[in-house]
Every structure is written in C-alpha cells, then in structure tokens.
Design a protein around this motif. Structure first.
Motif, mmCIF file in Angstrom:
data_model
loop_
_atom_site.group_PDB
_atom_site.id
_atom_site.type_symbol
_atom_site.label_atom_id
_atom_site.label_comp_id
_atom_site.label_asym_id
_atom_site.label_seq_id
_atom_site.Cartn_x
_atom_site.Cartn_y
_atom_site.Cartn_z
ATOM 1 N N GLU A 91 0.826 -1.209 0.000
ATOM 2 C CA GLU A 91 0.000 0.000 0.000
ATOM 3 C C GLU A 91 0.861 1.260 0.000
ATOM 4 O O GLU A 91 0.537 2.249 -0.665
ATOM 5 C CB GLU A 91 -0.922 0.047 1.234
ATOM 6 C CG GLU A 91 -1.945 -1.077 1.322
ATOM 7 C CD GLU A 91 -1.302 -2.441 1.637
ATOM 8 O OE1 GLU A 91 -0.381 -2.489 2.484
ATOM 9 O OE2 GLU A 91 -1.707 -3.441 1.005
ATOM 10 N N ALA A 92 1.979 1.216 0.759
ATOM 11 C CA ALA A 92 2.801 2.420 0.901
ATOM 12 C C ALA A 92 3.450 2.826 -0.421
ATOM 13 O O ALA A 92 3.977 3.943 -0.537
ATOM 14 C CB ALA A 92 3.858 2.206 1.981
ATOM 15 N N PHE A 93 3.402 1.948 -1.445
ATOM 16 C CA PHE A 93 3.942 2.332 -2.753
ATOM 17 C C PHE A 93 3.167 3.483 -3.383
ATOM 18 O O PHE A 93 3.656 4.159 -4.289
ATOM 19 C CB PHE A 93 4.012 1.127 -3.701
ATOM 20 C CG PHE A 93 5.343 0.464 -3.662
ATOM 21 C CD1 PHE A 93 6.385 0.921 -4.461
ATOM 22 C CD2 PHE A 93 5.582 -0.572 -2.783
ATOM 23 C CE1 PHE A 93 7.628 0.344 -4.402
ATOM 24 C CE2 PHE A 93 6.831 -1.147 -2.710
ATOM 25 C CZ PHE A 93 7.858 -0.700 -3.516
ATOM 26 N N ALA A 94 1.941 3.727 -2.877
ATOM 27 C CA ALA A 94 1.154 4.856 -3.379
ATOM 28 C C ALA A 94 1.953 6.165 -3.254
ATOM 29 O O ALA A 94 1.866 7.038 -4.125
ATOM 30 C CB ALA A 94 -0.162 4.952 -2.612
ATOM 31 N N GLU A 95 2.747 6.281 -2.201
ATOM 32 C CA GLU A 95 3.545 7.502 -1.996
ATOM 33 C C GLU A 95 4.554 7.676 -3.133
ATOM 34 O O GLU A 95 4.752 8.782 -3.645
ATOM 35 C CB GLU A 95 4.295 7.434 -0.658
ATOM 36 C CG GLU A 95 3.371 7.371 0.553
ATOM 37 C CD GLU A 95 4.089 6.930 1.831
ATOM 38 O OE1 GLU A 95 3.395 6.753 2.858
ATOM 39 O OE2 GLU A 95 5.336 6.768 1.820
ATOM 40 N N LEU A 96 5.191 6.560 -3.530
ATOM 41 C CA LEU A 96 6.178 6.628 -4.613
ATOM 42 C C LEU A 96 5.489 6.849 -5.959
ATOM 43 O O LEU A 96 5.990 7.565 -6.827
ATOM 44 C CB LEU A 96 7.003 5.326 -4.659
ATOM 45 C CG LEU A 96 8.252 5.291 -3.781
ATOM 46 C CD1 LEU A 96 7.920 5.512 -2.323
ATOM 47 C CD2 LEU A 96 8.997 3.979 -3.952
ATOM 48 N N GLU A 97 4.312 6.211 -6.120
ATOM 49 C CA GLU A 97 3.593 6.333 -7.389
ATOM 50 C C GLU A 97 3.097 7.766 -7.593
ATOM 51 O O GLU A 97 3.070 8.260 -8.724
ATOM 52 C CB GLU A 97 2.439 5.320 -7.430
ATOM 53 C CG GLU A 97 2.941 3.923 -7.790
ATOM 54 C CD GLU A 97 2.136 2.776 -7.183
ATOM 55 O OE1 GLU A 97 2.586 1.632 -7.309
ATOM 56 O OE2 GLU A 97 1.084 3.032 -6.560
ATOM 57 N N GLY B 195 6.406 12.300 -14.247
ATOM 58 C CA GLY B 195 6.374 11.507 -15.485
ATOM 59 C C GLY B 195 7.392 10.375 -15.419
ATOM 60 O O GLY B 195 8.014 10.001 -16.416
ATOM 61 N N ALA B 196 7.592 9.844 -14.229
ATOM 62 C CA ALA B 196 8.628 8.839 -14.004
ATOM 63 C C ALA B 196 8.034 7.436 -13.974
ATOM 64 O O ALA B 196 6.823 7.272 -13.847
ATOM 65 C CB ALA B 196 9.333 9.126 -12.676
ATOM 66 N N ALA B 197 8.891 6.427 -14.084
ATOM 67 C CA ALA B 197 8.481 5.032 -13.893
ATOM 68 C C ALA B 197 8.856 4.614 -12.478
ATOM 69 O O ALA B 197 9.785 5.171 -11.886
ATOM 70 C CB ALA B 197 9.185 4.138 -14.904
ATOM 71 N N VAL B 198 8.147 3.635 -11.926
ATOM 72 C CA VAL B 198 8.480 3.100 -10.612
ATOM 73 C C VAL B 198 9.219 1.778 -10.798
ATOM 74 O O VAL B 198 8.806 0.935 -11.592
ATOM 75 C CB VAL B 198 7.208 2.888 -9.752
ATOM 76 C CG1 VAL B 198 7.560 2.208 -8.424
ATOM 77 C CG2 VAL B 198 6.520 4.228 -9.487
ATOM 78 N N GLY B 199 10.326 1.637 -10.071
ATOM 79 C CA GLY B 199 11.080 0.380 -10.077
ATOM 80 C C GLY B 199 11.240 -0.093 -8.646
ATOM 81 O O GLY B 199 10.987 0.671 -7.705
ATOM 82 N N VAL B 200 11.653 -1.341 -8.470
ATOM 83 C CA VAL B 200 11.743 -1.884 -7.109
ATOM 84 C C VAL B 200 12.977 -2.761 -6.932
ATOM 85 O O VAL B 200 13.626 -3.160 -7.902
ATOM 86 C CB VAL B 200 10.484 -2.715 -6.750
ATOM 87 C CG1 VAL B 200 9.218 -1.882 -6.878
ATOM 88 C CG2 VAL B 200 10.381 -3.966 -7.612
ATOM 89 N N SER B 201 13.269 -3.065 -5.662
ATOM 90 C CA SER B 201 14.347 -4.007 -5.354
ATOM 91 C C SER B 201 13.776 -5.417 -5.259
ATOM 92 O O SER B 201 12.558 -5.620 -5.262
ATOM 93 C CB SER B 201 15.004 -3.644 -4.022
ATOM 94 O OG SER B 201 14.143 -4.035 -2.954
#
Ligand SMILES: Cc1cc2nc3c(=O)[nH]c(=O)nc-3n(C[C@H](O)[C@H](O)[C@H](O)COP(=O)(O)OP(=O)(O)OC[C@H]3O[C@@H](n4cnc5c(N)ncnc54)[C@H](O)[C@@H]3O)c2cc1C
Ligand SMILES: Nc1ncnc2c1ncn2[C@@H]1O[C@H](COP(=O)(O)O)[C@@H](O)[C@H]1O
Lengths: 257, 321
Positions: free
Chosen positions: B214-220, B227-233
């Motif tokens: 859920e906390a990924f909403a902050e990054l999104e 206009g960025a893409a989201v990536g993860v570890s």
C-alpha cells in the motif's frame, strides 16, 4: 513427470565485494551462501509441476561438500531427491561443469529413466557464462531454450514463454524430454516451512565424484571495476529537505516544462 | 583468417550492441566479416557501411525467419568453417549469448560471455564480466576458434567512417530438423502500459524501506508528478508487493535514466548493477551509512514516508500540477 533442477552455490555478497589477497576469489569469510534467484524459481517450478501432476523432482549441484546446504534448501521446499557432484571446492569452468552434469544425467537416467524436463538457471549468479544448460542439452540431443519466464507442461509437450526485446512475449513449443534455462519472474518462490527444513535435514544426498574435462577458459585473476564510487552530497535531513530537492530537480531538468 | 561478427538487426537497422561488437572486432587487426540472418536491404547496407567490414554474408533462409537459436548457430558454425574464421564474435545480448552458447556446444569449444576487453595473444587473453559486471575476471582462452560475446556498453560503438559499402555474399546453410525444432512459434502482445522502466528519464525506486504494498502509493504519486516510472528491489518482488517486471538489478531490468531516486534501498551490488547507467542517483534512506551512499550523488537522510510526500507536495506547489 520427472524433473531435474541444476543449482550452483554462490556467495551472498551484499554492498561491496572484497577479494582475497591473491585476487583469485571473493573473500567469503564473512558471507553466507545462496543460489541465483533464477535457480530459486527453477526449484519452485519443479515442485509446483510435481505437486500438480505427480512424479518426482531432483536437485543437482556440482560443488564442494558444503554445497549440500543448497541441496537441503531445495528439499526444504519440496524437492524429493538430491545429487552432489563432489569437488574439492576449486573452480570448474562452464565447459567442465557441463561435461560433468551430462555424465551424471546419463548415469541417473540409466538407473531410473529419463527426466521429462531439466531446468537450469539462465545464467549462474557469479560467473554468468550463459551456457551450461545449452551444452548439456546439446550433448544429450534434447531441445533447449533460454530466458524462460513462463512454463506450461502437459501431454509430452512444454510451452515456454520469454519476454521479447521490444515488449510482449515469444512462445516456443518443445517436445519432452526438454531442457529450459529459466529466469527470475517465472513464479514467486515460497519460503521453506520449519517442518520442511527438518525433513530436508534427514534426507539422503547421493554423491557422485565427477570427471573433469580440460579445455575451458582459464581464470587468471579477479579485479573490481574502476570508477563506480561517487562523492555523495547530503541535501538535507527529513521532510525539510523537500524544497532543496525540488530545486535539484529543476537544476537537473527533470521537472518538465 | 578472419573475424566473423554475428550482426543482429531490426527494421533495417543494425542493433547498437552489434555495432559495439564490430568496434571491438575492428581493433583486433584481422579482416572483419559479418553475418546477417534475414532480409538484406539498402538501409541495412547503409547502416553497415564504414564499419570496417570487408564482406557481409547474408543468410536469407525462410526457415530462419522465426528466431531459432540452434539453427542460427548451425549457420554461423558452417560459415565460420567456410571462411576459416579465427574468432566468432556476437553481442552479449540475450540472443547473442544464447546463439553463441549453441555455437560453443556444436563445436565443443569454450565460449567466453560478456567480454569487456580483448587483450590479444594466442592463447587469447581477455577480460570478462562476473556478477553482471560488479566484478571482472582476467582469463585466457585457448582454442582453435575463439568464441566471444561482447558485454553491452563495454565500448562505445565507433562512428562510421566514410567509405564503400561492404561486399555482399549470400550463404546457404544446411539445417537439420533438430536445429529447427526450437523456434518462436507465436508471439503475445505486451501486457504492460504506462512509462516503460527501460526508457524512463526518471525512475523512482522503492525497496524494503517502503514497508508494504500500500505504501507504494507515496512513490507512485511522486512518479506521476515527474512523469517517471516506478522500479523496485528484489525484496519488494519476493514479498509480493510488486511484480518482478518492475525489478531493477542483476536478475531484473537495467535502467538508464537521467535521475534514479532510490527510496529505502540499501544498495546491494546486485541491485546497483541494474542502475549503473543512471546519470545521477538520489538516495532517500534513514541510514546515512547504507552502502547506497557510496554510489549515490545526492542523499536525503530521513524516513521516506515523510520525505517522499513532502517532495510531492513541493513539486505540486512549484509547478501547480
Ligand atoms: C544472485 C543475486 C541476484 C540478485 N538480484 C537482485 C536484483 O536483480 N535486484 C535487487 O534489487 N536485488 C537483487 N538481489 C538481492 C540483493 O542482494 C539485496 O538483498 C536486495 O537488493 C535488498 O533490497 P533492499 O535494498 O530493498 O532491502 P534492504 O537491503 O533490507 O534495505 C532496506 C533499506 O531501507 C532503509 N530503510 C528502512 N526503512 C526506511 C524508511 N522508513 N525510510 C527510508 N529508508 C528506510 C534501510 O536503512 C535499508 O538501507 C540479488 C541477490 C543475489 C544473491
Ligand atoms: N556448479 C554447478 N552445479 C550445478 N548447476 C550449475 C553449476 N554451474 C552452473 N549450473 C547451472 O547452469 C546454469 C547456467 O550457468 P552458466 O552457464 O555458468 O551461467 C546455472 O544457472 C545452473 O542452473
């Protein structure tokens, strides 16, 4: 279905790699060991296929005695049998490794019948040779394809999918017995349960002493790539740094407009 | 004796990684020949002019229209024998590594993958990547035919020199049923949309420090504003918070943005190797001693759950978005 999965024990390096004084190896004195995420997915896939369709799954590694730790990790999540191709811990290049694995598969298949599917990682985590699975498949005369992130095996056929360069998927159909090189993303591996770990600890590991073929490349020494370190500028602490960050975005031209 | 380079191409243009392989071949002081599988065109002739190639061998066989790794390798092996090639080179791409592994298996000769430098001599001394390039290996290859792939971006592709287009010859390989039995049978369309991670100018990355799906909403939200893409570890994909298609690193994607904003990511080498081509890295981390600090250009020390929303609010204030 009978499935074989090949895995390789590698050090779990963290933030930096430290080499031994003679530059021949990674200094592993303070490190744990693991297998490539690609191979973790291969292990998980074998367990899932056997759970769904019956048969048995075998894990195999070529490495020193301590590599039985990685075999037990695989048995802890449901692999039935394990084979250790025992070495003295020295380097085996991809050419020699493929020869030894081919020999072992021939032995195992003479005893208990062919493996319908043999799974490899797309590339080993450490040496990244991109070839052991293809060499083994060629020696055994079996179809093989690399980079696989989706498998459907049924009725003597396996449908194998991989990501295409420009987006989308490429689909291959292989008649079993077949060999696949797989990538992380194929599935989401489960974590071992405590009973699974206990069961794995008691299981037997079949040991074979492999013969080493000469002819592969020779490692002279290892070294770290240059110029990757940077000088970090701390912009601030906590949310109060936001205005300075947005100024940085403007300076870097990433704010648009 | 000559060096044979397998050139991949799409829509009439040689692949950039193949041009890099040609650049390495050109530095080896032997005549360079190329093999192209598929349709020859004036565009492709243009793209391969001034690249130091003496002869291009065109293998335009309808049975090779669908990608078939073992069959391509068979064509390369037969051509190399006909031309007495001393060395066969390909790009260290997925396909290049796959086809060259088949070449090695067919010839029963060693193959060195992802070579960064060819030092010369016979036996051949070279440098190659381990750990996806976090570590280098100096090695010696002793074989009658040297088989190599060239690591992506190990060298810059040389600009074409003015000069004549290469001579073109056609080559017809003998292909067996066994070579042709594994080929692309079907294609499925992409199932992703939005800004592609591979091409994004800005990537907002999230690691274990994000704490939950859920906390990924902050990054999104921040990514949307930029206009960025989201990536993860990898921790994020192993937890099932986000799909593996978003993973950056050794067993995920390679990114090359102008700015990579790494939030709650410690900076393990297997992650960082996927972001090495980023021009700038901004780390947001509670730990001022995290390994990511030794590769980051900028840092904010703090809790990403406070810092990231504050940055989004400030972007809104400044841009009126
Ligand atoms: C062969 C191999 C291949 C691998 N391939 C990949 C790969 O492709 N991609 C990949 O990413 N990893 C890969 N890994 C795993 C890698 O080694 C690390 O385990 C992983 O990258 C760690 O992820 P992380 O940084 O999110 O987590 P951690 O290492 O746990 O770091 C979390 C960070 O978040 C910070 N933090 C915590 N809370 C907060 C907060 N509230 N605000 C700000 N910061 C906070 C912590 O200080 C810490 O620095 C691979 C490993 C192996 C062995
Ligand atoms: N020592 C080994 N023991 C068992 N399997 C191995 C070994 N080395 C490589 N492999 C397998 O071959 C795959 C490709 O390795 P490589 O060609 O070395 O990159 C790995 O992902 C493993 O599945």
């Amino acid at each position: 279905m009978n499935i074989l999965v090949c895995v390789k024990r590698v050090p779990a390096t963290g933030g930096t790699i430290v080499l031994t004084a003679d530059s021949q190896d990674i200094d592993t004195r303070f490190l744990g060991f693991t297998i490539s995420p690609h191979e973790e997915c291969a292990v998980e896939e074998a367990v899932r296929i056997v759970e769904a369709q019956g048969g048995s799954a075998t894990v195999l590694t070529l490495g020193p005695d301590v590599a039985s730790e990685q075999l037990r990790d695989a048995m802890a999540i449901g692999i039935d049998n394990a084979v250790l191709l025992q070495t003295d811990g020295s380097d085996w290049d991809a050419y020699a490794t493929a020869g030894a694995i081919t020999d072992a598969i021939r032995t195992l298949e003479t005893e208990a019948g062919a493996f319908d599917l043999i799974l490899f990682g797309n590339e080993a985590a450490d040496t990244g040779d991109f070839q052991v699975g293809i060499r083994v498949a060629t020696a055994l005369g079996r179809p093989v394809v690399s980079g696989i992130k989706g498998i459907t095996a049924a009725g003597g056929q396996v449908e194998a999918r991989r990501e295409a360069a420009g987006g989308g998927w490429e689909v291959f159909d292989l008649a079993m017995p077949a060999v696949l090189g797989v990538k992380e993303g194929l599935n989401l591996p489960r974590y071992p349960s405590v009973p699974g770990r206990l069961r794995a600890r008691k299981k037997e590991i079949r040991t074979i002493v492999p013969t080493r073929r000469a002819g592969g490349p020779a490692k002279d020494r290892l070294r770290l790539p240059e110029g990757t370190e940077s000088q970090v500028e701390v912009i601030g602490q906590g949310p109060g740094a936001a205005p300075a960050i947005v100024e940085l975005f403007q300076k870097l031209g990433v704010l648009g407009r | 004796m000559s060096i044979l380079v397998l050139v991949e191409h799409a829509e009439g243009r040689p692949d950039r990684l193949s041009l890099e392989a040609l650049t390495v071949a050109g530095s080896l002081r032997e005549p360079v020949e190329a093999v192209v599988i598929g349709r020859w065109s004036t565009e492709l002739a243009g793209g391969l002019s001034g690249r130091g190639i003496g002869v291009v061998h065109v293998v335009d066989d309808p049975r090779l229209a669908a990608f078939a790794p073992a069959a391509r390798a068979a064509a390369v092996v037969q051509l190399a024998a006909a031309r007495s090639a001393s060395t066969i080179l390909a790009a260290g791409s997925d396909r290049g590594n796959e086809v060259m592994a088949h070449v090695g298996a067919k010839l029963d000769l060693p193959m060195a993958a992802n070579v960064t430098e060819v030092l010369g001599g016979d036996p051949l001394r070279l440098v190659r990547q381990r750990w996806a390039g976090s570590l280098l290996e100096e090695a010696t290859l002793d074989a009658p035919t040297k088989l190599l792939t060239i690591a992506p971006h190990a060298v810059a592709a040389a600009d074409p020199a003015p000069g004549a287009a290469p001579a073109v010859e056609t080559f017809s390989p003998d292909l067996t049923e066994n070579d042709l039995r594994v080929a692309v049978a079907r294609r499925l369309e992409p199932d992703r949309s939005g800004v592609s991670l591979a091409d994004a100018r800005v990537v907002v990355g999230g690691g274990r420090g994000v704490g939950s799906s859920e906390a990924f909403a902050e990054l999104e939200e921040l990514a949307g504003l930029l206009g960025a893409a989201v990536g993860v570890s990898r921790v994020v994909t192993s937890q099932g918070w986000r799909p593996h298609s978003m993973q950056i690193g050794q067993t995920g994607m390679r990114i090359a943005p102008d700015l990579y904003i790494a939030c709650g990511i410690s900076g393990a080498i297997q992650h960082i190797v996927g972001a090495r081509a980023a021009k700038r890295i901004l780390a947001i981390n509670t730990d001022a001693e995290a390994p990511i600090m030794s590769v980051a250009d900028y840092a904010v020390i703090g809790d990403l759950h406070q810092v990231v929303p504050a940055i989004s609010a400030e972007v809104r204030r400044v841009t009126g978005r």
